[in-house]
Design an enzyme around this catalytic site. Sequence first.
Site, PDB file in Angstrom:
ATOM      1  N   ALA A  65     -13.826   3.700   5.217  1.00 13.70           N
ATOM      2  CA  ALA A  65     -14.508   3.303   3.982  1.00 13.70           C
ATOM      3  C   ALA A  65     -14.652   4.498   3.042  1.00 13.70           C
ATOM      4  CB  ALA A  65     -15.870   2.712   4.311  1.00 13.70           C
ATOM      5  N   GLU A  74       2.087   8.909  10.632  1.00 15.14           N
ATOM      6  CA  GLU A  74       2.903  10.023  11.134  1.00 15.14           C
ATOM      7  C   GLU A  74       2.047  11.114  11.758  1.00 15.14           C
ATOM      8  OE1 GLU A  74       3.078   8.507   8.236  1.00 15.14           O
ATOM      9  OE2 GLU A  74       5.141   8.388   7.480  1.00 15.14           O
ATOM     10  N   CYS A 111       4.665  11.008   3.420  1.00 12.65           N
ATOM     11  CA  CYS A 111       3.997  11.648   2.282  1.00 12.65           C
ATOM     12  C   CYS A 111       4.084  13.179   2.429  1.00 12.65           C
ATOM     13  CB  CYS A 111       2.542  11.204   2.195  1.00 12.65           C
ATOM     14  SG  CYS A 111       1.441  12.047   3.351  1.00 12.65           S
ATOM     15  N   CYS A 114       2.264  14.788   5.458  1.00  7.45           N
ATOM     16  CA  CYS A 114       2.968  14.515   6.715  1.00  7.45           C
ATOM     17  C   CYS A 114       4.255  15.324   6.818  1.00  7.45           C
ATOM     18  CB  CYS A 114       3.249  13.022   6.848  1.00  7.45           C
ATOM     19  SG  CYS A 114       1.732  12.068   7.108  1.00  7.45           S
TER      20      CYS A 114
HETATM   21  N1  THU Z   1       0.653   5.926   4.793  1.00  4.18           N
HETATM   22  C1  THU Z   1       1.164   6.267   6.012  1.00  4.18           C
HETATM   23  O1  THU Z   1       0.541   6.032   7.055  1.00  4.18           O
HETATM   24  N2  THU Z   1       2.369   6.871   6.049  1.00  4.18           N
HETATM   25  C2  THU Z   1       3.163   7.099   4.965  1.00  4.18           C
HETATM   26  O2  THU Z   1       4.263   7.610   5.113  1.00  4.18           O
HETATM   27  C3  THU Z   1       2.680   6.745   3.632  1.00  4.18           C
HETATM   28  C4  THU Z   1       1.305   6.203   3.547  1.00  4.18           C
HETATM   29  C5  THU Z   1      -0.627   5.219   4.762  1.00  4.18           C
HETATM   30  C6  THU Z   1      -1.784   5.961   4.173  1.00  4.18           C
HETATM   31  C7  THU Z   1      -2.681   4.811   3.739  1.00  4.18           C
HETATM   32  O3  THU Z   1      -3.436   4.369   4.867  1.00  4.18           O
HETATM   33  C8  THU Z   1      -1.712   3.712   3.369  1.00  4.18           C
HETATM   34  O4  THU Z   1      -0.479   4.052   3.986  1.00  4.18           O
HETATM   35  C9  THU Z   1      -1.500   3.577   1.869  1.00  4.18           C
HETATM   36  O5  THU Z   1      -1.213   4.791   1.292  1.00  4.18           O
END
Ligand code: THU
Length: 160
Positions: A65, A74, A111, A114
């Site tokens: 939250a 990742e 991202c 990561c």
């Molecule tokens: N997210 C990931 O877990 N991995 C990615 O490669 C991109 C984004 C997640 C972060 C957040 O919980 C959701 O996706 C939206 O951004």
Amino acid sequence: MKKDYSFSVDVYDTADELSGDDAALLLKAQEATGNAYAPYSEFRVGAVARMSTGELISGTNQENASYPIGICAERVLLSAASSVYPAIPIDTIAISYNNLHGESDHPIAPCGICRQSLHEYEKRMNHPIRLILGGKKGKVYIVDQASRLLPMAFTKSELL
Ligand code: THU
């Protein structure tokens, strides 16, 4: 003078073109999206690693939250792998997703944060991590080495 950075990605029209092992790992990543805790974004991500010993380990995004606390699939995966198999390199990671507001029909890439974590993991283990990126359907990308996604990375060598 200029210095160029570039890399290539293998592109497949569908997951059917992958090898059996790669297709199975991508399917596991898609299945893992069901374990994501993503009630805020409703963007569920699953990542599954095949260790060099053949074991599989998975991670999913875990939101909160208090939004900035959320962790990507990742990095959840890398933390789990490092905790359970601290001395075993990762060969391949498949990353998939289920966007409850979209079609999930194309690959997504990790991202920036990561990418930094993946880079560190590769260098630490001195072992490349292949990435298989795909949605529920559509094209699949394979990157032969995760660190290619982060040219000019900041690394521990700066801290010596
Ligand atoms: N997210 C990931 O877990 N991995 C990615 O490669 C991109 C984004 C997640 C972060 C957040 O919980 C959701 O996706 C939206 O951004």
